[in-house]
Design an enzyme around this catalytic site. Structure first.
Site, PDB file in Angstrom:
ATOM      1  N   ASP A  17     -23.813 -27.537  46.758  1.00 16.44           N
ATOM      2  CA  ASP A  17     -22.541 -28.114  46.287  1.00 16.44           C
ATOM      3  C   ASP A  17     -21.272 -27.263  46.280  1.00 16.44           C
ATOM      4  OD1 ASP A  17     -20.860 -30.098  44.830  1.00 16.44           O
ATOM      5  OD2 ASP A  17     -20.984 -28.765  43.195  1.00 16.44           O
ATOM      6  N   ASP A  19     -17.616 -27.262  44.691  1.00 13.23           N
ATOM      7  CA  ASP A  19     -16.872 -27.252  43.302  1.00 13.23           C
ATOM      8  C   ASP A  19     -17.552 -27.242  42.327  1.00 13.23           C
ATOM      9  OD1 ASP A  19     -14.300 -27.563  44.620  1.00 13.23           O
ATOM     10  OD2 ASP A  19     -14.911 -29.823  45.071  1.00 13.23           O
ATOM     11  N   LYS A 254     -25.923  -5.785  11.070  1.00 14.53           N
ATOM     12  CA  LYS A 254     -26.293  -4.290  10.903  1.00 14.53           C
ATOM     13  C   LYS A 254     -27.610  -4.267   9.806  1.00 14.53           C
ATOM     14  CE  LYS A 254     -22.250  -2.952   9.421  1.00 14.53           C
ATOM     15  NZ  LYS A 254     -21.073  -2.612   8.632  1.00 14.53           N
ATOM     16  N   THR A 260     -23.085  -5.156  15.647  1.00 12.68           N
ATOM     17  CA  THR A 260     -22.236  -5.488  17.249  1.00 12.68           C
ATOM     18  C   THR A 260     -20.679  -5.359  16.770  1.00 12.68           C
ATOM     19  OG1 THR A 260     -22.241  -7.936  16.758  1.00 12.68           O
ATOM     20  CG2 THR A 260     -24.138  -6.732  18.124  1.00 12.68           C
ATOM     21  N   GLU A 312     -19.925  -9.211  21.844  1.00 13.65           N
ATOM     22  CA  GLU A 312     -20.513  -8.421  20.863  1.00 13.65           C
ATOM     23  C   GLU A 312     -21.336  -7.243  21.371  1.00 13.65           C
ATOM     24  OE1 GLU A 312     -22.621 -10.267  17.350  1.00 13.65           O
ATOM     25  OE2 GLU A 312     -22.601 -12.075  18.639  1.00 13.65           O
ATOM     26  N   LEU A 315     -22.889  -0.341  20.133  1.00 14.23           N
ATOM     27  CA  LEU A 315     -22.858   0.806  20.779  1.00 14.23           C
ATOM     28  C   LEU A 315     -23.990   1.640  20.384  1.00 14.23           C
ATOM     29  CD1 LEU A 315     -20.264  -0.227  20.831  1.00 14.23           C
ATOM     30  CD2 LEU A 315     -19.007   1.874  20.042  1.00 14.23           C
ATOM     31  N   HIS A 317     -25.455   4.344  19.472  1.00 16.16           N
ATOM     32  CA  HIS A 317     -25.193   5.651  18.737  1.00 16.16           C
ATOM     33  C   HIS A 317     -25.151   5.446  17.368  1.00 16.16           C
ATOM     34  CE1 HIS A 317     -23.256   9.496  18.180  1.00 16.16           C
ATOM     35  NE2 HIS A 317     -22.598   9.043  17.207  1.00 16.16           N
ATOM     36  N   TYR A 324     -14.069  -0.847  12.031  1.00 13.90           N
ATOM     37  CA  TYR A 324     -13.150  -2.205  12.155  1.00 13.90           C
ATOM     38  C   TYR A 324     -11.798  -1.746  12.220  1.00 13.90           C
ATOM     39  CZ  TYR A 324     -16.990  -4.852  10.480  1.00 13.90           C
ATOM     40  OH  TYR A 324     -18.211  -5.641  10.037  1.00 13.90           O
ATOM     41  N   ARG A 337     -29.564 -10.378  31.518  1.00 23.66           N
ATOM     42  CA  ARG A 337     -30.338 -11.547  31.513  1.00 23.66           C
ATOM     43  C   ARG A 337     -29.230 -12.701  30.963  1.00 23.66           C
ATOM     44  NH1 ARG A 337     -31.714 -12.941  26.192  1.00 23.66           N
ATOM     45  NH2 ARG A 337     -31.523 -11.043  24.583  1.00 23.66           N
ATOM     46  N   PHE A 342     -34.437 -18.699  20.529  1.00 17.46           N
ATOM     47  CA  PHE A 342     -35.491 -17.924  20.294  1.00 17.46           C
ATOM     48  C   PHE A 342     -36.354 -18.557  19.169  1.00 17.46           C
ATOM     49  CE2 PHE A 342     -33.382 -14.862  22.464  1.00 17.46           C
ATOM     50  CZ  PHE A 342     -34.266 -13.850  23.404  1.00 17.46           C
TER      51      PHE A 342
HETATM   52  P1  ADP Z   1     -19.909  -8.102  11.932  1.00 11.96           P
HETATM   53  O1  ADP Z   1     -20.370  -9.543  11.864  1.00 11.96           O
HETATM   54  O2  ADP Z   1     -18.308  -8.123  11.311  1.00 11.96           O
HETATM   55  O3  ADP Z   1     -19.342  -8.033  13.363  1.00 11.96           O
HETATM   56  P2  ADP Z   1     -21.981  -6.478  12.264  1.00 11.96           P
HETATM   57  O4  ADP Z   1     -23.308  -6.613  11.292  1.00 11.96           O
HETATM   58  O5  ADP Z   1     -22.223  -6.863  13.612  1.00 11.96           O
HETATM   59  O6  ADP Z   1     -20.581  -6.856  11.372  1.00 11.96           O
HETATM   60  O7  ADP Z   1     -21.649  -4.950  12.094  1.00 11.96           O
HETATM   61  C1  ADP Z   1     -20.450  -4.461  13.123  1.00 11.96           C
HETATM   62  C2  ADP Z   1     -19.685  -3.487  12.412  1.00 11.96           C
HETATM   63  O8  ADP Z   1     -20.568  -2.131  12.397  1.00 11.96           O
HETATM   64  C3  ADP Z   1     -18.683  -2.991  13.462  1.00 11.96           C
HETATM   65  O9  ADP Z   1     -17.563  -3.727  13.775  1.00 11.96           O
HETATM   66  C4  ADP Z   1     -18.555  -1.472  13.401  1.00 11.96           C
HETATM   67  O10 ADP Z   1     -17.508  -1.230  12.493  1.00 11.96           O
HETATM   68  C5  ADP Z   1     -19.709  -1.008  12.827  1.00 11.96           C
HETATM   69  N1  ADP Z   1     -20.831  -0.190  13.523  1.00 11.96           N
HETATM   70  C6  ADP Z   1     -21.611   0.879  12.991  1.00 11.96           C
HETATM   71  N2  ADP Z   1     -22.452   1.243  14.189  1.00 11.96           N
HETATM   72  C7  ADP Z   1     -22.085   0.499  15.165  1.00 11.96           C
HETATM   73  C8  ADP Z   1     -22.902   0.563  16.288  1.00 11.96           C
HETATM   74  N3  ADP Z   1     -23.577   1.326  16.822  1.00 11.96           N
HETATM   75  N4  ADP Z   1     -22.353  -0.472  17.078  1.00 11.96           N
HETATM   76  C9  ADP Z   1     -21.446  -1.450  16.780  1.00 11.96           C
HETATM   77  N5  ADP Z   1     -20.781  -1.527  15.557  1.00 11.96           N
HETATM   78  C10 ADP Z   1     -21.323  -0.564  14.666  1.00 11.96           C
HETATM   79  N1  RBF Z   2     -28.006 -14.095  20.493  1.00 13.46           N
HETATM   80  C1  RBF Z   2     -28.712 -15.245  21.112  1.00 13.46           C
HETATM   81  O1  RBF Z   2     -28.744 -16.564  20.250  1.00 13.46           O
HETATM   82  N2  RBF Z   2     -29.568 -15.104  22.025  1.00 13.46           N
HETATM   83  C2  RBF Z   2     -29.700 -14.055  22.918  1.00 13.46           C
HETATM   84  O2  RBF Z   2     -30.272 -14.086  23.843  1.00 13.46           O
HETATM   85  C3  RBF Z   2     -28.982 -12.820  22.391  1.00 13.46           C
HETATM   86  N3  RBF Z   2     -29.163 -11.871  22.954  1.00 13.46           N
HETATM   87  C4  RBF Z   2     -28.204 -10.610  22.617  1.00 13.46           C
HETATM   88  C5  RBF Z   2     -28.529  -9.372  23.435  1.00 13.46           C
HETATM   89  C6  RBF Z   2     -27.868  -8.044  22.810  1.00 13.46           C
HETATM   90  C7  RBF Z   2     -27.983  -7.055  23.674  1.00 13.46           C
HETATM   91  C8  RBF Z   2     -26.857  -8.148  21.621  1.00 13.46           C
HETATM   92  C9  RBF Z   2     -26.263  -7.107  21.173  1.00 13.46           C
HETATM   93  C10 RBF Z   2     -26.743  -9.650  20.932  1.00 13.46           C
HETATM   94  C11 RBF Z   2     -27.444 -10.680  21.322  1.00 13.46           C
HETATM   95  N4  RBF Z   2     -27.437 -11.982  20.764  1.00 13.46           N
HETATM   96  C12 RBF Z   2     -28.097 -12.988  21.222  1.00 13.46           C
HETATM   97  C13 RBF Z   2     -26.452 -12.076  19.670  1.00 13.46           C
HETATM   98  C14 RBF Z   2     -27.118 -12.077  18.296  1.00 13.46           C
HETATM   99  O3  RBF Z   2     -27.543 -13.364  18.202  1.00 13.46           O
HETATM  100  C15 RBF Z   2     -25.982 -11.436  17.335  1.00 13.46           C
HETATM  101  O4  RBF Z   2     -25.494 -10.254  17.465  1.00 13.46           O
HETATM  102  C16 RBF Z   2     -26.424 -11.698  15.890  1.00 13.46           C
HETATM  103  O5  RBF Z   2     -25.294 -11.477  15.220  1.00 13.46           O
HETATM  104  C17 RBF Z   2     -27.419 -11.063  15.346  1.00 13.46           C
HETATM  105  O6  RBF Z   2     -27.713 -11.133  14.274  1.00 13.46           O
HETATM  106 MG    MG Z   3     -20.965  -8.053  14.978  1.00  7.58          MG
END
Ligand code: ADP
Ligand code: RBF
Ligand code: MG
Length: 379
Positions: A17, A19, A254, A260, A312, A315, A317, A324, A337, A342
């Site tokens: 297809d 579009d 976290k 993330t 999201e 990092l 590290h 923030y 992927r 899940f």
């Molecule tokens: P939120 O729901 O607010 O995103 P998370 O539980 O995902 O909270 O935590 C994310 C925060 O943690 C980031 O915004 C950043 O300030 C901090 N942080 C610390 N280490 C990392 C890392 N390795 N990767 C991403 N964020 C990190």
């Molecule tokens: N969330 C999903 O619902 N399905 C996924 O397949 C999925 N894959 C992820 C892969 C990576 C590398 C990361 C960082 C996040 C992913 N998440 C996924 C998001 C995840 O649900 C989210 O970061 C939550 O906040 C974890 O608690």
């Molecule tokens: Mg986050």
């Protein structure tokens, strides 16, 4: 990749297809309808897209006249709107994986047909802006060349006939429901690539539902496999995105050991529509701190079923503190992927750790490590 895949019926030709499957036409349809409806003081907000996707032009126009209670007829709408589309065709972008798929099938001598509900003339015009497309299709059939468009099987049966293949030996790739219905009615294998998010559950009659063309595994149907996967990753044309780190859902990522650093999607809707949702990786620069490996999810987190798309990145590290509000710039270089659901949080977390290992290893390969020098990361 590593997972054993169930064998599907073997096919020797592919019917595509246009579009919503190969071309991101929805974006253009939305643009045109927005302008047109403004004349009637009506607003197009994109929610009506499912009513027009995959329809013949007449059906789509009728749906709009009725839904918006317009004072014009369906014919009037079509004749006014058609020229408005004229200037837009050249701007329609190929969907992720479309060029890759066409090149792959053509390169391997797999016969291909294009079967679209839109008129033959506009098909030819639309594909003329994409190099190598026209020559790749042995057969092209428009909605004006059959009696009934999709969901009637007619157009696909005509395509198979043109390819000189039994319908059962062909595979249809379709984004719309009427198209999937038509393909099954024609007795073909059908791969659905829904163009609208969160619609996968509606596509029960398709043999396979994939998130984007990047996820197609032709070898499941006995067709040549893609050769461009590198250690469970797919190199992509690098793209970048950046902004201050914002608060996410505070779901305790976290606590799970997977923080993330969310970015805002504001102002990025067009960029995001050009890339599929899924798990990607690349390089992340954090204002004056450094450049780090990064693995990320872009999408609706099916496990949590978010209302909004999120970006999201994790990092790779260990940081001493949160960051923030700091400027974060990402260069995305590879795909891993699609996002998935899940059975448990443990299973999700385990999969994300797999993703981390895949990304961490891949980013040491020259094809990915070279992008560490991308000027976008010099902040
Ligand atoms: P939120 O729901 O607010 O995103 P998370 O539980 O995902 O909270 O935590 C994310 C925060 O943690 C980031 O915004 C950043 O300030 C901090 N942080 C610390 N280490 C990392 C890392 N390795 N990767 C991403 N964020 C990190
Ligand atoms: N969330 C999903 O619902 N399905 C996924 O397949 C999925 N894959 C992820 C892969 C990576 C590398 C990361 C960082 C996040 C992913 N998440 C996924 C998001 C995840 O649900 C989210 O970061 C939550 O906040 C974890 O608690
Ligand atoms: Mg986050």
């Amino acid at each position: 990749m590593s997972m054993p895949q169930p064998v599907k019926r073997l096919v020797s030709g592919v019917i595509l297809d246009l579009d919503g499957t190969l071309l991101n036409t929805d974006a253009i349809v939305g643009e045109v309808l927005k302008v047109y409806l403004a004349k009637y003081d009506k607003r197009w907000d994109g929610r009506e897209t499912p009513k027009v996707a995959g329809k013949t032009p007449v059906e789509a126009a009728a749906a709009i006249v009725e839904d918006y209670g317009l004072s014009c007829s369906t014919e009037e709408l079509i004749s006014e709107i058609t020229p408005m589309f004229g200037d837009q065709w050249s701007k329609i972008k190929a969907l992720p994986g479309a060029n890759r798929l066409i090149k792959h099938l053509r390169g391997n001598g797999v016969p291909m047909a294009l079967a679209s509900n839109s008129p033959r003339e506009s098909i030819e015009l639309k594909i003329s802006f994409h190099e190598g497309w026209k020559e790749s299709f042995a057969v092209i059939i428009g909605g004006d060349e059959v009696r009934n468009g999709k969901p009637s099987p007619e157009i696909f049966l005509a395509a198979a006939k043109g390819l000189e293949l039994e319908p059962s030996k062909t595979m249809v790739i379709e984004d719309s429901l009427p198209g999937v219905v038509a393909g099954k009615a024609a007795g073909m294998e059908v791969v659905a690539v829904p163009s609208l998010p969160k619609q996968n559950h509606l596509y029960t009659s398709a043999d396979v539902v994939i998130n984007s063309l990047l996820d197609l595994r032709p070898e499941k149907w006995g067709l040549p496999p893609f050769q461009d996967w590198v250690e469970d990753t797919l190199p992509i044309e690098p793209w970048h995105i950046g902004g201050p780190v914002i608060k996410g859902f505070g779901r305790g990522s976290k606590v799970l050991g997977i923080p993330t650093a969310n970015l805002s999607t504001d102002g990025y809707s067009e960029l995001l529509s050009e890339h599929p949702s899924g798990v990607f990786f690349g390089w992340a620069a954090l204002s004056s701190r450094g450049v780090y490996k990064m693995v990320m999810s872009i999408g609706w987190n099916p496990y949590f079923n978010n209302k909004e798309k999120t970006i999201e990145p994790w990092l790779l590290h260990d940081f001493e503190e949160d960051f923030y509000g700091e400027l974060l710039c990402l260069v995305i270089v590879g795909y891993i992927r699609p996002e998935a659901n899940f059975p448990s949080l443990e299973a999700l977390v385990e999969k994300i750790h797999d993703d981390r290992r895949v990304a961490e290893k891949a980013l040491d390969l020259p094809i990915y490590s070279k992008h560490r020098d991308n000027p976008f990361l010099r902040i």
